[in-house]
Design a protein around this motif. Structure first.
Motif, PDB file in Angstrom:
ATOM      1  N   LEU A  77      74.817   3.880  44.693  1.00 27.38           N
ATOM      2  CA  LEU A  77      74.542   4.755  43.554  1.00 27.38           C
ATOM      3  C   LEU A  77      73.058   4.718  43.155  1.00 27.38           C
ATOM      4  CD1 LEU A  77      77.720   4.063  41.379  1.00 27.38           C
ATOM      5  CD2 LEU A  77      77.219   6.128  42.712  1.00 27.38           C
ATOM      6  N   TYR A  78      72.460   3.522  43.149  1.00 27.23           N
ATOM      7  CA  TYR A  78      71.037   3.423  42.800  1.00 27.23           C
ATOM      8  C   TYR A  78      70.170   4.143  43.835  1.00 27.23           C
ATOM      9  CZ  TYR A  78      71.537   0.441  38.750  1.00 27.23           C
ATOM     10  OH  TYR A  78      71.837  -0.027  37.498  1.00 27.23           O
ATOM     11  N   GLN A  79      70.516   3.997  45.117  1.00 22.91           N
ATOM     12  CA  GLN A  79      69.745   4.681  46.155  1.00 22.91           C
ATOM     13  C   GLN A  79      69.903   6.196  46.019  1.00 22.91           C
ATOM     14  OE1 GLN A  79      67.565   3.156  48.334  1.00 22.91           O
ATOM     15  NE2 GLN A  79      66.937   5.263  48.644  1.00 22.91           N
ATOM     16  N   ALA A  80      71.124   6.640  45.711  1.00 19.99           N
ATOM     17  CA  ALA A  80      71.372   8.077  45.548  1.00 19.99           C
ATOM     18  C   ALA A  80      70.574   8.631  44.366  1.00 19.99           C
ATOM     19  CB  ALA A  80      72.864   8.338  45.352  1.00 19.99           C
ATOM     20  N   ILE A  81      70.533   7.891  43.253  1.00 20.45           N
ATOM     21  CA  ILE A  81      69.740   8.318  42.088  1.00 20.45           C
ATOM     22  C   ILE A  81      68.260   8.357  42.452  1.00 20.45           C
ATOM     23  CG2 ILE A  81      68.788   7.357  39.928  1.00 20.45           C
ATOM     24  CD1 ILE A  81      71.094   9.043  39.263  1.00 20.45           C
ATOM     25  N   LYS A  82      67.793   7.314  43.136  1.00 21.87           N
ATOM     26  CA  LYS A  82      66.381   7.249  43.521  1.00 21.87           C
ATOM     27  C   LYS A  82      66.025   8.446  44.405  1.00 21.87           C
ATOM     28  CE  LYS A  82      62.964   4.312  45.710  1.00 21.87           C
ATOM     29  NZ  LYS A  82      62.721   3.214  46.621  1.00 21.87           N
ATOM     30  N   ASN A  83      66.881   8.766  45.362  1.00 19.44           N
ATOM     31  CA  ASN A  83      66.622   9.906  46.254  1.00 19.44           C
ATOM     32  C   ASN A  83      66.560  11.214  45.475  1.00 19.44           C
ATOM     33  OD1 ASN A  83      66.575   8.167  48.408  1.00 19.44           O
ATOM     34  ND2 ASN A  83      68.656   8.632  49.077  1.00 19.44           N
ATOM     35  N   ARG A  84      67.450  11.376  44.506  1.00 16.07           N
ATOM     36  CA  ARG A  84      67.452  12.604  43.700  1.00 16.07           C
ATOM     37  C   ARG A  84      66.181  12.699  42.849  1.00 16.07           C
ATOM     38  NH1 ARG A  84      72.363  15.283  43.444  1.00 16.07           N
ATOM     39  NH2 ARG A  84      73.953  14.282  44.715  1.00 16.07           N
ATOM     40  N   ILE A  85      65.720  11.581  42.325  1.00 11.90           N
ATOM     41  CA  ILE A  85      64.491  11.572  41.526  1.00 11.90           C
ATOM     42  C   ILE A  85      63.293  11.918  42.413  1.00 11.90           C
ATOM     43  CG2 ILE A  85      62.918  10.090  40.202  1.00 11.90           C
ATOM     44  CD1 ILE A  85      65.491   8.615  39.201  1.00 11.90           C
ATOM     45  N   ILE A  86      63.262  11.360  43.609  1.00 11.43           N
ATOM     46  CA  ILE A  86      62.184  11.682  44.553  1.00 11.43           C
ATOM     47  C   ILE A  86      62.203  13.175  44.868  1.00 11.43           C
ATOM     48  CG2 ILE A  86      61.430  11.389  46.953  1.00 11.43           C
ATOM     49  CD1 ILE A  86      62.245   8.392  46.623  1.00 11.43           C
ATOM     50  N   ASP A  87      63.399  13.740  45.048  1.00 11.79           N
ATOM     51  CA  ASP A  87      63.513  15.192  45.298  1.00 11.79           C
ATOM     52  C   ASP A  87      62.929  15.993  44.136  1.00 11.79           C
ATOM     53  OD1 ASP A  87      64.733  14.721  47.714  1.00 11.79           O
ATOM     54  OD2 ASP A  87      66.762  15.159  47.009  1.00 11.79           O
ATOM     55  N   ILE A  88      63.208  15.562  42.909  1.00  9.64           N
ATOM     56  CA  ILE A  88      62.685  16.261  41.724  1.00  9.64           C
ATOM     57  C   ILE A  88      61.153  16.222  41.735  1.00  9.64           C
ATOM     58  CG2 ILE A  88      62.423  16.094  39.208  1.00  9.64           C
ATOM     59  CD1 ILE A  88      65.397  15.219  39.131  1.00  9.64           C
ATOM     60  N   TYR A  89      60.590  15.032  41.970  1.00 12.26           N
ATOM     61  CA  TYR A  89      59.129  14.916  42.001  1.00 12.26           C
ATOM     62  C   TYR A  89      58.527  15.741  43.135  1.00 12.26           C
ATOM     63  CZ  TYR A  89      58.640  11.392  38.384  1.00 12.26           C
ATOM     64  OH  TYR A  89      58.618  10.742  37.182  1.00 12.26           O
ATOM     65  N   SER A  90      59.159  15.717  44.296  1.00 12.70           N
ATOM     66  CA  SER A  90      58.652  16.487  45.436  1.00 12.70           C
ATOM     67  C   SER A  90      58.661  17.967  45.115  1.00 12.70           C
ATOM     68  CB  SER A  90      59.500  16.228  46.686  1.00 12.70           C
ATOM     69  OG  SER A  90      59.417  14.879  47.050  1.00 12.70           O
ATOM     70  N   HIS A  91      59.748  18.456  44.523  1.00 17.03           N
ATOM     71  CA  HIS A  91      59.870  19.872  44.178  1.00 17.03           C
ATOM     72  C   HIS A  91      58.795  20.259  43.165  1.00 17.03           C
ATOM     73  CE1 HIS A  91      61.807  23.722  43.687  1.00 17.03           C
ATOM     74  NE2 HIS A  91      61.869  23.541  42.380  1.00 17.03           N
ATOM     75  N   LYS A  92      58.590  19.421  42.156  1.00 17.51           N
ATOM     76  CA  LYS A  92      57.587  19.728  41.140  1.00 17.51           C
ATOM     77  C   LYS A  92      56.180  19.678  41.726  1.00 17.51           C
ATOM     78  CE  LYS A  92      60.219  18.776  37.099  1.00 17.51           C
ATOM     79  NZ  LYS A  92      60.277  18.214  35.785  1.00 17.51           N
ATOM     80  N   LYS A  93      55.958  18.777  42.661  1.00 21.16           N
ATOM     81  CA  LYS A  93      54.640  18.709  43.298  1.00 21.16           C
ATOM     82  C   LYS A  93      54.383  19.987  44.089  1.00 21.16           C
ATOM     83  CE  LYS A  93      51.656  15.956  46.194  1.00 21.16           C
ATOM     84  NZ  LYS A  93      51.553  14.935  47.203  1.00 21.16           N
ATOM     85  N   VAL A  94      55.401  20.471  44.799  1.00 19.61           N
ATOM     86  CA  VAL A  94      55.263  21.718  45.553  1.00 19.61           C
ATOM     87  C   VAL A  94      54.979  22.877  44.599  1.00 19.61           C
ATOM     88  CG1 VAL A  94      56.568  23.421  46.898  1.00 19.61           C
ATOM     89  CG2 VAL A  94      56.623  21.017  47.555  1.00 19.61           C
ATOM     90  N   GLU A  95      55.739  22.963  43.505  1.00 19.98           N
ATOM     91  CA  GLU A  95      55.513  24.023  42.516  1.00 19.98           C
ATOM     92  C   GLU A  95      54.090  23.948  41.967  1.00 19.98           C
ATOM     93  OE1 GLU A  95      58.527  23.344  39.607  1.00 19.98           O
ATOM     94  OE2 GLU A  95      59.986  24.593  40.639  1.00 19.98           O
ATOM     95  N   SER A  96      53.652  22.757  41.639  1.00 19.17           N
ATOM     96  CA  SER A  96      52.317  22.571  41.087  1.00 19.17           C
ATOM     97  C   SER A  96      51.258  23.033  42.084  1.00 19.17           C
ATOM     98  CB  SER A  96      52.108  21.089  40.761  1.00 19.17           C
ATOM     99  OG  SER A  96      50.765  20.840  40.439  1.00 19.17           O
ATOM    100  N   THR A  97      51.413  22.643  43.332  1.00 20.81           N
ATOM    101  CA  THR A  97      50.459  23.025  44.372  1.00 20.81           C
ATOM    102  C   THR A  97      50.386  24.538  44.502  1.00 20.81           C
ATOM    103  OG1 THR A  97      50.882  20.971  45.559  1.00 20.81           O
ATOM    104  CG2 THR A  97      49.890  22.756  46.816  1.00 20.81           C
TER     105      THR A  97
END
Length: 192
Positions: A77-97
């Protein structure tokens, strides 16, 4: 009658795989608080933290039949949450770029050789937000972005002043930035 509160995580997972809603509820009650705190500490946004925990548990229920644990349930569960958070940051970084790139393109008011590639990437990302702009702002913004017209050309076409065109484009960018929620610390999670 089974007392789910006393069951081990492994037993709960076995019941969960069989579609036992009470086992799912016990897993949820056991871990939702800790997972929320973990998500909030990373995201610093209550709604995003709630959403990520909710999505994780929704996925856990819908994919329960395919669930294969190579570790303890808590670790999974912790790994799954961590992966989802990384996805959120990656998506926002792409949007920002892309938004920064769009801002530079419009500010330069000149044809850019990779305009078509840029346009296709941007269209997929922000078409929904553009649709929510006021009609006049949307028309000006789309002429600038899609038709690659200069502020002067747009002003002539729409019988507006160049200053009004520039104001519409800048306001559209401001609205898009706020809707896309640019972050200042996009790589925070990668260093923790």
């Amino acid at each position: 009658m089974i007392s789910y509160v006393t069951l081990s995580d492994n037993d709960l997972v076995a019941y969960l795989k069989d579609g036992d809603k009470a086992a799912f509820t016990e897993i949820y009650n056991r871990y939702k608080g800790l997972l929320y705190i973990h998500a909030y500490n990373r995201l610093r946004n209550q709604q995003e933290a709630d959403d990520v925990v909710h999505e994780l548990f929704t996925s856990l229920w819908t994919k329960r039949g395919e669930l294969v644990l190579r570790t303890q349930l808590s670790g999974y569960l912790y790994q799954a949450i961590k992966n989802r958070i990384i996805d959120i940051y990656s998506h926002k970084k792409v949007e920002s770029t892309y938004i920064v790139s769009l801002q530079q393109f419009i500010n330069q008011s000149e044809a850019v050789t990779d305009h078509l590639v840029r346009e296709n990437e941007l269209t997929a990302l922000i078409e929904k937000e553009i649709g929510a702009l006021t009609p006049k702002m949307r028309v000006v913004f789309e002429l600038s972005r899609k038709a690659n017209l200069s502020h002067k050309q747009i002003a002539a076409k729409l019988e507006l002043s160049e200053m009004t065109v520039k104001k519409h484009v800048n306001n559209a960018l401001k609205i898009l930035r706020s809707k896309l929620g640019l972050l200042t610390c996009l790589l925070y999670i990668g260093h923790h």
